[in-house]
Design an enzyme around this catalytic site. Structure first.
Site, PDB file in Angstrom:
ATOM      1  N   HIS A 428       0.817  -1.217   0.000  1.00 12.31           N
ATOM      2  CA  HIS A 428       0.000   0.000   0.000  1.00 12.31           C
ATOM      3  C   HIS A 428       0.849   1.264   0.000  1.00 12.31           C
ATOM      4  O   HIS A 428       2.052   1.250   0.285  1.00 12.31           O
ATOM      5  CB  HIS A 428      -0.963   0.001   1.196  1.00 12.31           C
ATOM      6  CG  HIS A 428      -0.296   0.059   2.543  1.00 12.31           C
ATOM      7  ND1 HIS A 428       0.039   1.243   3.164  1.00 12.31           N
ATOM      8  CD2 HIS A 428       0.084  -0.920   3.403  1.00 12.31           C
ATOM      9  CE1 HIS A 428       0.589   0.993   4.340  1.00 12.31           C
ATOM     10  NE2 HIS A 428       0.631  -0.316   4.514  1.00 12.31           N
ATOM     11  N   CYS A 447       2.560  -5.021   6.930  1.00 10.36           N
ATOM     12  CA  CYS A 447       2.307  -4.811   5.504  1.00 10.36           C
ATOM     13  C   CYS A 447       3.472  -4.066   4.864  1.00 10.36           C
ATOM     14  O   CYS A 447       4.335  -3.520   5.544  1.00 10.36           O
ATOM     15  CB  CYS A 447       1.004  -4.043   5.311  1.00 10.36           C
ATOM     16  SG  CYS A 447      -0.481  -5.035   5.647  1.00 10.36           S
TER      17      CYS A 447
END
Length: 536
Positions: A428, A447
């Site tokens: 992301h 992440c």
């Protein structure tokens, strides 16, 4: 036939085998048994708890695979192959060619022959298992390695080997160029170690252009020994030395400023023996990845803090990345999956662990804390904070979730890239851009944050539209959360390589930020792998 026999790997092994395993080894081999014989009873007993091996020989009426006169080509093929175990960084004693040759020479009875028959079959199965998919089980070595290794079916191994021994054995090792380059690098490093290494260490401190004296001379000589600087008699830190330092820094994930600072000197002083350990671990990791990676795939090297898009073996896009912090519950796991879609203007659904461990204590002290997050009940409705007594709850019974609506300041930035998985890991954007300027980029909860997320989106969408930027920006400008699916899912591989060779064979090294390579090397050592081992 009682004299000892030794065969050196790579030095006329086929000739050695023809002498050791010639017709004299078994001058009068019996015909294929049609009933229980000393040989068949020995095979059955030696197979022990291996139902597969016992059934294999029963199904072939105890016809030999290795110890008959007609089996010479098969046994030579296997013994030649397994003698190369040290070259692959595999544990020699699991399939020890020298020990098996000695057993052939020492065999006298049918019982000896039966036990040797089974030992050879066990060696083949172990070799195929280890060379094709690795000697270790990844998840048992480190819980952060979630990789599912593709293992060969043992019965299929026996069938394929018997049909074409040489072809089958040649097919076992990873086929890509990365494995072959690591093999060559291992050989070069072992030669360096044998020759005494790269010379004296560079004294601690900082050296920059214009420097002279003993510290500079040690730097110059080290760079020459490592191949970064041609033969030089320079007495000061000149432009040529600075260029060599920059090349070294690039290959070691350091900022290529041409100044030998603390980090650069520390990397220069890593011994070749330590680099050899990194290569042995990388070879094992390559074996874990004996899969079709995809003509187009995404390669996220956690140890390199980078994300690359690979098309037909070439890097077509790359960006710096931020990975999970080096803490037990936040390290980014390793696994492979398929990227299916991207979410533009995403909401951030705060993971339960972050909600209860980080935000609940804040809310208990101040109900208005973290005002950018919405409180959501089990039905998906927004709840007023004033209506909640946060002190009545703990991490186990807190009944709410938290969500951050789309915005420029959203924790996920303006786009996230999804490959749905049980660990809730994805790629992301992020509003925290300054972190990408750091050499060590381990700051997330697990992440992977991308330094150039929009360009990554354009590169992915270029496979399905003539105007990838226009398509992406049309969704972005709406301000609404939207999903754009990839017409063809793209394999994504989250890997952790601290050593790899570039297209020209030049080695790249990175620090073992999570300590995973150290654990893997310890496990390899326990299994019997010895750096620089030579088959006796």
């Amino acid at each position: 036939m009682s004299s000892p026999f030794r065969c050196k790997a790579g030095l006329g092994l086929a000739l050695c085998l023809s002498v050791a395993l010639g017709a004299e080894a078994f001058a009068n081999p019996p015909a294929a048994p049609v009933e229980l014989t000393p040989f068949s009873r020995s095979v059955a007993g030696a197979a022990g708890r291996s139902e597969l091996i016992a059934q294999f020989y029963a199904d072939r009426s105890y016809r030999t695979l290795w110890t008959g006169p007609e089996d010479a080509a098969r046994r030579e093929a296997l013994l030649t192959a397994i003698a190369e175990a040290p070259a692959h960084g595999l544990p020699v004693q699991r399939y020890d060619a020298s020990a098996l040759i000695a057993r052939f020479r020492a065999a006298r009875t049918e019982a000896d022959r039966g036990r040797l028959e089974v030992a050879m079959t066990q060696a083949l199965l172990a070799w195929a298992h280890d060379l094709h998919g690795g000697a270790l089980e990844p998840g048992k070595v480190d819980p952060g390695i979630k990789r599912a290794v593709k293992r060969l079916d043992p019965r299929s191994v026996l069938t394929a080997f018997e049909a074409n021994p040489v072809h089958f054995l040649d097919s076992l090792a990873p086929r890509g160029p990365d494995y072959a380059r690591l093999m060559r690098a291992r050989l070069d490093l072992e030669a360096t170690v044998a020759a005494g290494g790269w010379g004296a260490a560079v004294p601690a401190g900082k050296l920059k252009p214009g420097a002279t004296g003993p510290g500079f001379l040690a730097l110059r000589d080290r760079l020459m020994a490592m191949g970064y600087l041609g033969r030089s008699t320079a007495a000061s830190y000149d432009a040529e030395v600075a260029a060599a330092v920059r090349s070294f820094q690039t290959d070691h994930g350091l900022s290529p400023d041409g100044v030998a600072g603390e980090g650069t000197i520390a990397a220069l002083n890593v011994a070749p023996e330590a680099r050899l350990k990194s290569i042995l671990v990388a070879l094992e990791r390559e074996r874990w990845l004996s899969i079709d990676r995809g003509e187009r795939h995404i390669w996220v090297n956690l140890a390199d803090f980078s994300t690359r898009l690979i098309d037909n073996g070439k890097v077509t896009f790359e960006t710096r990345s931020v990975i999970g912090k080096d803490s037990p519950d936040q390290r980014t796991p390793e696994f492979s999956d398929e990227m299916e879609y991207m979410v533009i203007n995403p909401s951030w659904h705060v993971p339960r662990s972050i909600t209860t461990k980080e935000y609940l204590p804040l809310l208990q002290r101040n109900p208005n804390a973290a005002g950018h997050l919405k409180l959501i009940d089990s039905r998906g409705r927004e709840v007023s904070r004033g209506a909640v007594n946060f002190n009545a709850y703990n991490a186990r019974n807190f009944p709410f979730s938290m969500r951050q609506p789309p915005s420029d300041g959203n924790a996920l930035g303006l786009v996230k890239f999804m490959f749905p998985n049980q660990w809730n890991i994805y790629l992301h954007d992020t509003p925290s851009k300054s972190l990408f300027d750091r050499e060590v980029r381990a700051f997330s909860h697990g992440c992977i944050r991308l330094g150039r997320p929009f360009d990554f989106a354009y590169a992915l969408l270029a496979a399905q539209t003539d105007d990838p930027e226009g398509l992406f920006q049309s969704h972005l400008s709406s301000g609404r959360e939207s999903v754009v699916r990839l017409e063809k899912p793209v394999p994504v591989h989250l890997v952790y390589f601290t050593a790899w060779a570039g297209p020209t064979g030049q080695m790249n090294y990175r620090d073992d930020i999570y300590g995973r390579d150290g654990v893997i090397f310890d496990a390899l050592s326990e299994a019997g792998v010895v750096p620089g081992a030579v088959q006796g």
